[in-house]
Design a protein around this motif. Structure first.
Motif, PDB file in Angstrom:
ATOM      1  N   ASP A 199      19.187   8.681  73.830  1.00 44.00           N
ATOM      2  CA  ASP A 199      18.417   8.055  72.744  1.00 44.00           C
ATOM      3  C   ASP A 199      16.936   8.059  73.147  1.00 44.00           C
ATOM      4  O   ASP A 199      16.547   7.412  74.123  1.00 44.00           O
ATOM      5  N   LYS A 202      15.153   4.595  73.134  1.00 41.45           N
ATOM      6  CA  LYS A 202      15.612   3.785  74.258  1.00 41.45           C
ATOM      7  C   LYS A 202      14.991   4.283  75.567  1.00 41.45           C
ATOM      8  O   LYS A 202      14.626   3.487  76.445  1.00 41.45           O
ATOM      9  N   ALA A 266      19.312   1.301  81.495  1.00 44.27           N
ATOM     10  CA  ALA A 266      19.404   1.657  80.078  1.00 44.27           C
ATOM     11  C   ALA A 266      20.421   2.759  79.817  1.00 44.27           C
ATOM     12  O   ALA A 266      20.640   3.129  78.658  1.00 44.27           O
TER      13      ALA A 266
END
Length: 313
Positions: A199, A202, A266
Motif C-alpha cells: 500500500d 501506508k 507497518a
C-alpha cells in the motif's frame, strides 16, 4: 722558520686590525644606540606577547580558531620586520637600499622557485577567502580529511584512517574544494524501495514516521519523504532529513534503523534479490541418461500399431 714568522706576523696584523675596528666601533655613541635598541626591542617583545595573549583570549564564539591563527601569524611577521628595520636604521643602514636589494632578490627567487611562489600567492587567497578553517572536513581531489593547519604553502589534513596529507595551496585553488563543515546544518537523503504489492499511502506514512524516532534529526527545516519513480523490482522512495554537521554518522545509523523498524511495523516489504538453490537440479542432471533410455521404448511402442495395420491391409 721564515714561513712560520710570516704566518705569525700576518695573524698578529689581522688581530690588531680587528681590535682597531672594534675600538672604533665601541664608542659612547654606539653604546648608547645599542642600549637604546635593546630597551626598545624588549618593549616591543612585551607588547608582542601582550597582543598575542589578548588574541588567544578572545572567545571562540567571536573569533574562530582559524582567524586566531591567522592574526597571530600576521602579528609575528610584523614584529620581526619592525625589529629588523629598527635595528638597521639605528646603526645608519639605508633602508631604501635594502628595499631595492629585496626587490631584485625577490625577482630572482621568483624565477628560481615558481612553484613555491605560486603556493604562497595561492596561500594568501586561501587564508583570506575564509572557505577553510581548522577542524573542517574537506575534500580536494581524491583526498578527504580534517584540516589541522593552514599556512602560506599548504593545507595539512589528517584522513579518517589518521594519515597526514599535505595539500599544496595551488592545488586547493585550482581544484574543486568541498567543505562538508562550512555550514552548521547539513541534509542527507535515504533511498529505499517497496514491493509493488504494498500500500503506497501506508508506506509513505511509515517513511514519514522514521525521522521522528531519530533524536539528531532537526525539525527546522522539516524532514520530507516522497515517491521517486517506479523501478524494475519495486517502487522507489526517498527520505530527506537535516541535522548538525557533527551528527552525520549518528543520524545515518539512526535513520536506517528507524526506516527498517517502521516498515516492519507497518508490514511494508522491501524487495531484494533472492538466490534460490534447487537441489532437484542435481538429481535431474544425474538422471539424464536414464531419461533417454526411457523414451526409446515409448517411440517403438508408438510405431508398432502402424506396422500391424499395414499387414492387415
Amino acid at each position: 722558520m721564515e714561513e712560520t714568522k710570516e704566518f705569525m706576523a700576518h695573524e698578529t696584523e689581522a688581530i690588531s686590525s680587528f681590535v682597531t675596528w672594534l675600538r672604533s666601533f665601541i664608542t659612547w655613541d654606539n653604546l648608547v644606540k645599542l642600549i637604546f635598541s635593546v630597551v626598545v626591542i624588549l618593549v616591543l617583545c612585551i607588547i608582542y606577547k601582550l597582543v598575542i595573549r589578548a588574541i588567544k583570549k578572545v572567545p571562540a564564539e567571536k573569533v574562530s580558531k582559524h582567524k586566531t591563527m591567522l592574526l597571530t601569524t600576521m602579528v609575528k611577521y610584523i614584529f620581526y620586520v619592525i625589529v629588523v628595520m629598527f635595528v638597521l636604521s639605528r646603526f645608519g643602514v639605508k633602508l631604501s637600499a635594502i628595499w631595492g636589494a629585496a626587490g631584485i632578490a625577490g625577482v630572482a627567487i621568483g624565477f628560481a622557485a615558481q612553484t613555491s611562489v605560486s603556493n604562497i600567492i595561492s596561500g594568501i587567497f586561501v587564508l583570506t577567502e575564509g572557505t577553510i578553517k581548522i577542524g573542517d572536513f574537506i575534500s580536494v581531489g581524491d583526498v578527504s580529511g580534517v584540516v589541522d593547519n593552514v599556512n602560506l604553502l599548504s593545507v595539512r589534513v589528517h584522513t579518517l584512517d589518521n594519515q597526514m596529507v599535505r595539500i599544496p595551496n595551488s592545488t586547493v585553488i585550482n581544484s574543486n574544494l568541498t567543505n562538508f563543515s562550512f555550514h552548521s546544518k547539513r541534509r542527507f537523503t535515504f533511498s529505499v524501495s517497496i514491493a509493488y504489492e504494498m500500500d503506497m499511502e501506508k508506506a509513505l506514512e511509515a517513511l514519514n514516521k522514521a525521522p521522528t524516532l531519530c533524536p539528531t534529526v532537526l525539525q527546522d527545516p522539516a524532514p520530507a519523504a516522497w515517491f521517486d519513480g517506479f523501478g524494475d523490482s519495486g517502487i522507489c522512495m526517498t527520505a530527506a532529513v537535516w541535522f548538525n554537521s557533527s551528527d552525520l554518522v549518528a543520524t545515518k545509523n539512526a535513520m536506517y534503523i528507524a526506516i527498517k523498524k517502521c516498515f516492519d511495523e507497518a508490514g511494508i516489504e522491501i524487495p531484494y534479490n533472492k538466490i534460490v538453490v534447487d537441489s532437484g537440479n542435481l538429481t535431474v542432471e544425474n538422471a539424464k541418461p536414464a531419461a533417454k533410455t526411457a523414451k526409446a521404448p515409448a517411440a517403438k511402442a508408438e510405431k508398432a500399431p502402424a506396422k500391424s495395420k499395414a499387414k492387415k491391409a
